[in-house]
Enzyme design. Structure first.
Site, mmCIF file in Angstrom:
data_model
loop_
_atom_site.group_PDB
_atom_site.id
_atom_site.type_symbol
_atom_site.label_atom_id
_atom_site.label_comp_id
_atom_site.label_asym_id
_atom_site.label_seq_id
_atom_site.Cartn_x
_atom_site.Cartn_y
_atom_site.Cartn_z
ATOM 1 N N LYS A 47 0.720 -0.791 -0.306
ATOM 2 C CA LYS A 47 0.049 -0.153 0.301
ATOM 3 C C LYS A 47 0.718 1.626 0.222
ATOM 4 O O LYS A 47 0.618 2.641 -0.807
ATOM 5 C CB LYS A 47 -0.550 -0.092 0.879
ATOM 6 C CG LYS A 47 -1.676 -1.173 1.632
ATOM 7 C CD LYS A 47 -2.995 -1.276 2.652
ATOM 8 C CE LYS A 47 -2.251 -1.068 3.901
ATOM 9 N NZ LYS A 47 -1.307 -2.138 4.096
ATOM 10 N N THR A 48 2.040 1.591 1.241
ATOM 11 C CA THR A 48 2.363 2.445 0.806
ATOM 12 C C THR A 48 3.556 2.778 0.081
ATOM 13 O O THR A 48 3.232 3.571 -1.092
ATOM 14 C CB THR A 48 3.168 2.627 2.395
ATOM 15 O OG1 THR A 48 2.714 2.065 3.223
ATOM 16 C CG2 THR A 48 4.532 3.498 1.831
ATOM 17 N N ASP A 234 -1.737 7.707 4.094
ATOM 18 C CA ASP A 234 -1.670 6.166 4.828
ATOM 19 C C ASP A 234 -1.952 5.802 6.001
ATOM 20 O O ASP A 234 -2.665 7.084 6.319
ATOM 21 C CB ASP A 234 -0.227 6.842 4.584
ATOM 22 C CG ASP A 234 0.679 4.811 4.897
ATOM 23 O OD1 ASP A 234 -0.327 4.047 4.475
ATOM 24 O OD2 ASP A 234 1.840 4.851 4.539
ATOM 25 N N GLU A 235 -2.120 4.572 6.011
ATOM 26 C CA GLU A 235 -1.923 4.170 6.924
ATOM 27 C C GLU A 235 -4.293 5.346 7.803
ATOM 28 O O GLU A 235 -4.580 5.578 8.877
ATOM 29 C CB GLU A 235 -1.429 4.957 8.582
ATOM 30 C CG GLU A 235 -0.434 3.872 8.121
ATOM 31 C CD GLU A 235 0.138 2.346 8.503
ATOM 32 O OE1 GLU A 235 -0.941 2.103 8.774
ATOM 33 O OE2 GLU A 235 1.255 2.273 8.338
ATOM 34 N N GLN A 265 -5.357 -3.602 10.301
ATOM 35 C CA GLN A 265 -4.524 -3.114 11.911
ATOM 36 C C GLN A 265 -5.071 -1.317 11.774
ATOM 37 O O GLN A 265 -4.074 -0.421 12.623
ATOM 38 C CB GLN A 265 -3.077 -2.229 10.621
ATOM 39 C CG GLN A 265 -2.574 -4.363 9.713
ATOM 40 C CD GLN A 265 -1.751 -3.592 9.333
ATOM 41 O OE1 GLN A 265 -0.307 -2.924 9.403
ATOM 42 N NE2 GLN A 265 -1.588 -3.729 7.674
ATOM 43 N N ARG A 621 5.266 -7.324 10.561
ATOM 44 C CA ARG A 621 6.349 -6.304 10.612
ATOM 45 C C ARG A 621 7.804 -7.578 10.038
ATOM 46 O O ARG A 621 8.354 -7.371 9.686
ATOM 47 C CB ARG A 621 6.344 -6.438 12.025
ATOM 48 C CG ARG A 621 5.865 -4.679 12.236
ATOM 49 C CD ARG A 621 5.108 -3.725 11.639
ATOM 50 N NE ARG A 621 3.974 -3.979 10.907
ATOM 51 C CZ ARG A 621 3.526 -3.973 9.785
ATOM 52 N NH1 ARG A 621 4.363 -3.200 9.004
ATOM 53 N NH2 ARG A 621 2.336 -4.426 9.732
HETATM 54 P P1 ATP Z 1 1.642 -2.236 6.460
HETATM 55 O O1 ATP Z 1 0.397 -2.912 6.319
HETATM 56 O O2 ATP Z 1 2.677 -3.012 6.956
HETATM 57 O O3 ATP Z 1 1.884 -1.047 6.316
HETATM 58 P P2 ATP Z 1 1.954 -1.786 3.142
HETATM 59 O O4 ATP Z 1 0.848 -2.281 2.162
HETATM 60 O O5 ATP Z 1 2.469 0.192 3.254
HETATM 61 O O6 ATP Z 1 2.278 -2.399 4.418
HETATM 62 P P3 ATP Z 1 4.403 -1.991 1.624
HETATM 63 O O7 ATP Z 1 5.046 -1.323 3.094
HETATM 64 O O8 ATP Z 1 4.248 -0.679 0.477
HETATM 65 O O9 ATP Z 1 3.411 -2.920 2.558
HETATM 66 O O10 ATP Z 1 5.703 -3.121 1.000
HETATM 67 C C1 ATP Z 1 5.892 -4.085 1.523
HETATM 68 C C2 ATP Z 1 7.307 -4.257 0.977
HETATM 69 O O11 ATP Z 1 6.349 -5.485 -0.260
HETATM 70 C C3 ATP Z 1 7.411 -4.402 0.851
HETATM 71 O O12 ATP Z 1 9.402 -4.603 1.073
HETATM 72 C C4 ATP Z 1 8.108 -3.643 -0.321
HETATM 73 O O13 ATP Z 1 8.951 -3.068 -1.257
HETATM 74 C C5 ATP Z 1 7.779 -5.081 -1.413
HETATM 75 N N1 ATP Z 1 6.731 -4.535 -2.098
HETATM 76 C C6 ATP Z 1 5.709 -4.239 -2.739
HETATM 77 N N2 ATP Z 1 4.997 -4.202 -3.719
HETATM 78 C C7 ATP Z 1 5.633 -4.894 -4.412
HETATM 79 C C8 ATP Z 1 5.723 -5.267 -5.614
HETATM 80 N N3 ATP Z 1 5.137 -4.918 -6.844
HETATM 81 N N4 ATP Z 1 7.067 -5.867 -6.002
HETATM 82 C C9 ATP Z 1 7.997 -6.489 -5.216
HETATM 83 N N5 ATP Z 1 7.946 -5.603 -3.893
HETATM 84 C C10 ATP Z 1 6.783 -5.435 -3.533
HETATM 85 MG MG MG Z 2 2.132 0.873 4.746
#
Ligand code: ATP
Ligand code: MG
Length: 764
Positions: A47-48, A234-235, A265, A621
């Site tokens: 997402k981030t 975000d969040e 979350q 995490r």
């Molecule tokens: P959270 O809910 O914990 O905030 P999130 O959904 O924001 O998580 P991110 O932190 O954006 O997730 O991504 C998690 C990990 O996955 C990061 O290391 C990111 O670089 C990797 N990632 C995300 N999308 C891809 C992709 N399409 N290909 C490879 N790696 C990815």
């Molecule tokens: Mg995130």
């Protein structure tokens, strides 16, 4: 606009660097630039990352200038990180993303620009929790109320709660009148009155006041609606009502808002976050497009499996299916210990082995490892152990440093240099270092200020003019006021760097000299802290931005250090990821917390479900290795208490966990035999008493805790500087100084360490 990439004919979207590697739904979400967009997806699904790519894409498509994009992140660090990621694609122009930050930091900037509309001047002060409570205590005392029946902490929480819901003291609904027998709203009103006289706001005001300014001034609202062409959050699951109101006001004109979050979350309900914001997004923002991401890129199959199984126990959730391509990896390890100390010993040993030997051929860096705790008191035993074995760690609670007395004093001086009428800052340092301004003199100053409706420094001026104070207080205060005028010019002089200004103030205030004169180890460490403060300030353009920065620091802020293991609360770890995660203290009444268990009895399982979401955040995490642990005994408020393991352990799907005893027993201590239910650890074999007996026996065998080297038991301190000592691990050394139970020692080979005195023995 000086964006270094631009839409050129030769750039097919397939080859755009900021889109490379995104999966289908991520990419769709990035490309859906106009209108309301919700990305509702589980942990680690990107997402981030997608939100960041979206910001780059907005610029690439020339939808907006960098300064027309509002990006709200959860911490200032997250904002820096996002800027870094955008910078990777945009180079310097990421600096122009001026409106990227937390709700608080962005609203503080807006409020400073329109301070007079909120009854403030632009130099208003932002109070921290302690200042806020001190002020409330004064009001409670003034009402003649009993502090123990009207605890300032509780009243502060109630007022915060009202502010989080967007209520000023005039608009608190009548149904809330019961709070403190109807006195709650009165205290709220008086409190706001005091804040106004002090030209100060608290955290809650930052957003509430901005919402009020926007509501009451359509022209200003329009200005911001035009300015923020695209809004990204975000969040989003952890936003509260007033934050939602702010976003809603800003998007009324264009509805270009993209929010990302995960209902599983949502962990700030206790602080006013309203999960309904994300659940009702489509109602709030009609025609919203919703994207669901299901591939988790972060964690191994086992980690994700364990987390998924746990969160599935919550009734109040949308429900998502998450999968990962990452190999299964190790099962999530669950370790039981006899005591909290044993648990700390075990964590320390495990980390040392991961750093030195590695796991399956992979060696880890300290910065790849984090210990996440439910309650901050759990960190103490871990810190003690790490100190003993010399394992460098970083407690992630920026506030701790900034809450030290000398740092707060120094900052009060800076605040006064920036705003000569900052009464709270003045009260703090009037007699630091000692100027002969005792409680009586302070009383006179306060009375004059109160009677004339002026600030404390102004009151001092008037008192000095009238000769109402005697020397040495009068003379010293005169010098202080004179210096304040000088500093006020210094901090406004663009030719003077922030560091130089800070050093001049610290020297001329007499703080440095007073600590030097004291010449104790304690004073020395305070001086060290002031030096550290100046080092931190070097990163800022001027003192104003530094003071703003620390005023806005929340307990989630993270100071990064690559050479250290991180210790932080699970709350602070939101949005972060680490290859290795330790989750200690999974015991009933710690995790889930006692408060949540009590609340759950009254309000069904809502509070318990928030705890479970927190457990989910903790586990997710981890990228590669996740270890959960608990102890059957723990020192709580100085007493060794009997503990039972967390119910969440039993809820973890057995296929993804491995329950083990401490390292002494090399076999699993549980027989997950037939009586255990199919998919979880529950069932009859998980019987706490039998288990505890076993751990207890083991604990005795291990002597529960850290053992002293034999020679040390008979010949221990107390030590003083100059003593020769021996440490079981670092060898011979010389004590340089003693601070409570800790000694600074120079060991052979010029190896400096701070160690606990109890682990030293007398050397020869
Ligand atoms: P959270 O809910 O914990 O905030 P999130 O959904 O924001 O998580 P991110 O932190 O954006 O997730 O991504 C998690 C990990 O996955 C990061 O290391 C990111 O670089 C990797 N990632 C995300 N999308 C891809 C992709 N399409 N290909 C490879 N790696 C990815
Ligand atoms: Mg995130």
């Amino acid at each position: 606009m000086t964006v270094s990439i631009s839409p050129s004919e030769s750039f097919e979207t397939d080859t755009l660097p900021h889109l490379a590697g995104l999966n289908g739904p991520q990419r769709e979400a990035v490309e859906c630039l106009d209108g309301p967009v919700l990305m509702l997806a589980g942990a680690g699904t990107g997402k981030t990352r997608t939100l960041t790519s979206r910001i780059v894409h907005l610029l690439y498509r020339q939808k907006a200038f960098p300064w027309e994009i509002l990006a709200v992140t959860f911490t200032n660090k997250a904002a820096r990180e996002m800027r870094g990621r955008v910078g990777a694609f945009l180079g310097d122009s990421s600096e122009q993303l001026r409106w990227m930050g937390t709700f608080h930091s962005i609203c503080a900037r807006i409020l400073r620009r329109h301070a007079e509309l909120a009854g403030l001047t632009p130099e208003f002060t932002i109070l921290d929790k302690q200042d806020q409570q001190r002020l409330l205590k004064q009001l409670i005392d003034a009402e003649g109320l009993d502090n123990s029946k009207y605890p300032p902490r509780v009243i502060a929480a109630i007022i915060d709660g009202w502010k989080n819901r967007g209520w000023s003291f005039e608009s608190v609904p009548i149904r809330e009148n019961h709070e403190f027998k109807g006195l709650g709203t009165k205290l709220y009103r008086d409190y706001q009155g005091r804040l106004e006289t002090l030209n100060a706001v608290d955290f809650g005001d930052l957003i509430l006041k901005v919402v009020e300014v926007l509501k009451n001034n359509p022209d200003i609202l329009e200005e911001y609606q035009n300015r923020f062409k695209y809004i990204n959050v975000d969040e989003y699951q952890d936003t509260n009502t007033v934050q939602y109101l702010w976003l809603r006001l800003l998007t009324q004109a264009h509805a270009n808002i993209c929010c990302v979050g995960d209902d599983d979350q949502s962990i700030y309900g206790w602080r006013g976050a309203d999960i309904q914001n994300i659940l009702r997004f489509q109602e709030h923002f009609p025609n919203a497009k919703v994207f669901k991401l299901e591939q988790n890129y972060r964690s191994t199959g086992n980690i994700l499996g364990a987390a998924n199984g746990l969160i599935a126990r919550n009734a109040n959730r949308l429900g998502k299916s998450l999968w990962t391509n990452v190999p299964q990896g190790q099962p999530v390890r669950i370790y039981g210990h006899f005591s909290g100390k044993d648990e700390a010993v075990w964590i320390g040993d495990e980390i040392e082995s991961m750093l030195r030997i590695g796991v399956d051929g992979r060696k880890f860096q300290p910065s790849e490892i984090a210990i996440l705790v439910r309650a901050s008191f759990l960190t103490r035993v871990i810190e003690d152990r790490f100190l003993l074995i010399g394992l460098p760690y970083n407690i992630v609670a920026g506030l701790r440093f900034y809450q030290r007395k000398e740092i707060k004093d120094a900052v009060a001086y800076f605040r006064l240099a920036l705003s000569k009428s900052d009464s709270m800052a003045f009260e703090r340092i009037a007699n630091v270092p000692k100027r002969g301004v005792g409680p009586k003199a302070m009383q006179i100053i306060k009375k004059t200020a109160f009677e004339n409706g002026i600030s404390l420094p102004e009151a001092v001026e008037s008192i000095l003019r009238e000769g109402k104070l005697r020397n040495p207080a009068a003379q010293n205060l005169r010098i202080l006021l004179m210096r304040l005028s000088v500093w006020s010019a210094v901090v406004r002089d663009s030719g003077v760097s922030a560091t130089d200004a800070a050093m001049q103030i610290l020297d001329e205030s007499g703080m440095t000299a007073a600590l030097q004169e004291e010449n104790t180890l304690e004073a020395e460490s305070r001086l060290e802290n002031l030096k550290e403060l100046v080092t931190v300030i070097a990163d800022f353009d001027n003192l104003t931005s530094f003071v703003e920065h620390i005023s806005l620091m929340s307990d989630n802020e993270i100071e990064e250090d690559k050479t250290k293991v991180s210790i932080m609360t699970i709350h602070a770890a939101k949005g972060l990821e680490f290859p290795v995660i330790f989750l200690p203290g999974w015991e009933e009444e710690i995790f889930p917390s006692k408060r949540s268990l009590e609340a759950s009895e009254r309000f069904a399982d809502l509070a318990l479900e928030e705890e479970r979401r927190l457990a989910y955040v903790g586990i997710t995490r981890a990228k590669e290795i996740c270890s959960i642990s608990f102890a059957s005994h723990r020192e709580i408020y100085g007493r060794l208490e009997y503990r039972s393991e967390s119910r969440f352990l039993r809820e973890l799907p057995r296929a993804h966990v491995d329950m083990r005893s401490p390292s002494a027993l090399h076999a699993p201590i549980f027989d997950f035999g037939n009586s255990a239910s199919e998919d979880s650890i529950g069932g009859e074999t998980f019987r706490a008493p039998g288990y505890l007996r076993m751990v207890e026996k083991l604990g005795r065998k291990q002597n529960s805790g850290i053992r002293l080297p034999k020679s040390a038991e008979s010949r221990r301190g107390p030590y003083k500087a100059g003593d020769l000592v021996v440490h079981s691990r670092f060898g011979r050394g010389k004590v340089l100084g003693v601070n409570g139970d800790k000694c600074s020692v120079q060991f052979d080979g010029n190896n400096f360490k701070n160690v606990l005195a109890s682990y030293l023995s007398v050397g020869d």
